[in-house]
Each structure stands twice: as C-alpha cells, then as structure tokens.
Design a protein around this motif. Structure first.
Motif, short mmCIF file in Angstrom:
data_model
loop_
_atom_site.label_atom_id
_atom_site.label_comp_id
_atom_site.label_asym_id
_atom_site.label_seq_id
_atom_site.Cartn_x
_atom_site.Cartn_y
_atom_site.Cartn_z
N THR A 27 16.51 39.56 -27.25
CA THR A 27 17.53 38.57 -27.56
C THR A 27 18.66 39.19 -28.37
OG1 THR A 27 16.49 37.91 -29.64
CG2 THR A 27 15.78 36.75 -27.62
N ARG A 29 19.84 37.97 -31.01
CA ARG A 29 19.45 37.88 -32.42
C ARG A 29 18.62 39.10 -32.83
NH1 ARG A 29 19.51 34.09 -36.15
NH2 ARG A 29 20.17 32.51 -34.62
N ILE A 39 25.65 38.38 -34.51
CA ILE A 39 25.32 38.07 -33.12
C ILE A 39 26.59 38.11 -32.26
CG2 ILE A 39 24.45 36.28 -31.56
CD1 ILE A 39 22.53 35.42 -33.73
N TYR A 43 27.25 40.07 -28.71
CA TYR A 43 27.79 39.48 -27.48
C TYR A 43 28.98 40.30 -26.99
CZ TYR A 43 25.03 35.23 -28.34
OH TYR A 43 24.01 34.33 -28.53
N GLU A 59 21.11 36.56 -20.46
CA GLU A 59 22.11 35.64 -21.00
C GLU A 59 21.75 35.28 -22.43
OE1 GLU A 59 20.83 31.30 -19.57
OE2 GLU A 59 21.18 32.66 -17.88
N ALA A 60 22.72 34.72 -23.12
CA ALA A 60 22.53 34.33 -24.51
C ALA A 60 21.40 33.32 -24.63
CB ALA A 60 23.83 33.73 -25.06
N GLY A 61 20.54 33.53 -25.61
CA GLY A 61 19.43 32.62 -25.85
C GLY A 61 18.17 32.99 -25.08
N VAL A 62 18.30 33.80 -24.04
CA VAL A 62 17.15 34.19 -23.22
C VAL A 62 16.76 35.64 -23.51
CG1 VAL A 62 16.27 34.51 -20.88
CG2 VAL A 62 17.75 32.55 -21.41
#
Length: 241
Positions: A27, A29, A39, A43, A59-62
């Motif tokens: 992730t 994070r 973060i 990105y 992707e973001a969050g995954v």
C-alpha cells in the motif's frame, strides 16, 4: 530523517526495490512509512514511475505490485545498500572458511569494478566494520563439506563430541549452517533422536558425506525447523512473562 537524505531519484529506486522484494501488493501508506514521506509524495512517485513505463499495477487503497518482466540494472545501488554488502562481505571474510572468505573478497572486488566513482569510497574506506572472531576455529575446512552436503541434499555421518566430552555417532539430514561471532552450528534432523538438533561444528570430530539422499525436501525441513524455533521462543517468552 530518511526523507531528507534521499534524493528524489534515490526514492524512486527505493520504491521499485520495495515492490520487487514483496510477494504481495504494497500500500501507499506502507511505502510512505518505510520511506518517511507523505502518502501524497508516494502517489506522485508512483505516477512518475508508471509514466516512465515501469510496469507497476494497482491503485490507491489496494496496493501496488511490480510486473514480473521488469528488471533494474542489478548494480543501481544506493549508498546504504552498498554499505550492507560491504558489511556482510567483511563478516564472511572474517568468519567463513577459506572458500567463503575468498568468495566474499571476490564479491567486493566485482562490485568495486562496476560501481561509479562517487560510490567507490563506500568500499575502499567503509563506514562499517565487523567484530573479528575471538579465536581461530579449527573446523573451518569441515564446513566446506557440510555446505556441499546441504546443497546436494545428502545425509551426513558425524562423530560428535558433546558438552560432557562424550563422542557419539549420528546420521543426520543437514538443513542449514548457522553462524555467530564465535561459533558455527549445523542445524540438522537427527535420525537417532528423531528431532532437530544443533551441532557445534568445532565439536564435530569427523564427518562423512553419505551417498544417501535425505528423507525430506530441505525446504520443508527448514520450514519445520523455523516453526519449531518460533514455538520454542514463544514458550520461553510466555514463561518469562
């Protein structure tokens, strides 16, 4: 902070390295925490890498993964990575038997031949050093045979002197050699005890490589030994608490 010491280009290499060493999606994070940046910076860096055709998916969050077909130049090393190589090679050169010691010095020579001039001081005048062995072990030549048997997956017949001075004979399935500053241990499955045992290599009086394969894949033996050690350590920690 790490973020202040890393240039942007170095951080991009770091991201690729983190993704390459992970078998699962990482992730943003987790990347941000390891590199000590925001973060949002991650990105932006991921977008830049994708724009440079680095095969990162996710992707973001995954989380993000690096495509299996991608490879960086193997010696695009950061200073800290080079220091890790030098420190490890120093330790092996000081503690390993003749074959491993020479191999460690050869590794340093090969790395020194290809890294750019700006990184040469990390090899010629390193900022790290290992503690030298406390004594000169007499068992180093036998370690070459032990490593050969481990790689070949063959059984060993040992004449072993225990802590009380008694010499016994054991047929074992070698798993791995474990090194410390002062001792080297052969971790093996003992046919006599039907369990894992640790044999100090300086107490091995004689060793014979048998023309017999071990009775279980070494990878599985190693997994079983690690699981047993984890269980033993957890028990000790629980009892101490």
């Amino acid at each position: 902070m790490i973020a202040e010491a890393l240039r942007s280009t170095d951080r991009l290499f770091q991201i690729i390295q983190i993704l390459r060493r992970s078998s699962r999606p990482v992730t943003a994070r987790a990347l941000a925490e390891e590199l000590e940046v925001s973060i949002r910076t991650i990105y932006r860096d991921i977008a830049h890498l994708i724009g440079q055709r680095v095969p990162i998916s996710g992707e973001a969050g995954v989380g993000y993964v690096l495509g299996t077909g991608y490879d960086m130049p193997p010696l695009a090393l950061l200073p800290a990575e080079l220091e890790a190589i030098v420190l490890g090679a120093q330790w092996v050169a000081a503690h390993g038997e003749k074959e491993l010691s020479r191999a460690a010095l050869d590794v340093l020579a090969k790395v020194a031949a290809v890294v750019p001039p700006a990184l040469q001081p990390f090899i010629s005048v390193p900022s790290t050093a290992t503690k030298l062995p406390l004594d000169a072990s007499q068992d180093k030549d036998d370690r070459t045979n032990l490593r050969a048997a481990i790689r070949a997956g063959t059984k060993l017949h040992l004449h072993y002197r225990d802590q009380q001075g008694e010499v016994t004979e054991r047929t074992v399935w070698p798993v791995v050699l474990g090194y410390s500053d002062t001792t080297c241990m052969l971790i093996a499955w003992c046919e006599l005890r039907q369990d894992f045992r640790h044999f100090r290599t300086d107490r091995i009086q004689a060793v014979e490589i048998l023309d017999k394969k071990i009775g279980e894949p070494r990878t599985r033996l190693l997994q079983r030994w690690k699981a047993q050690r984890t269980s033993e350590l957890a028990k000790i920690t629980s009892e101490a608490g």
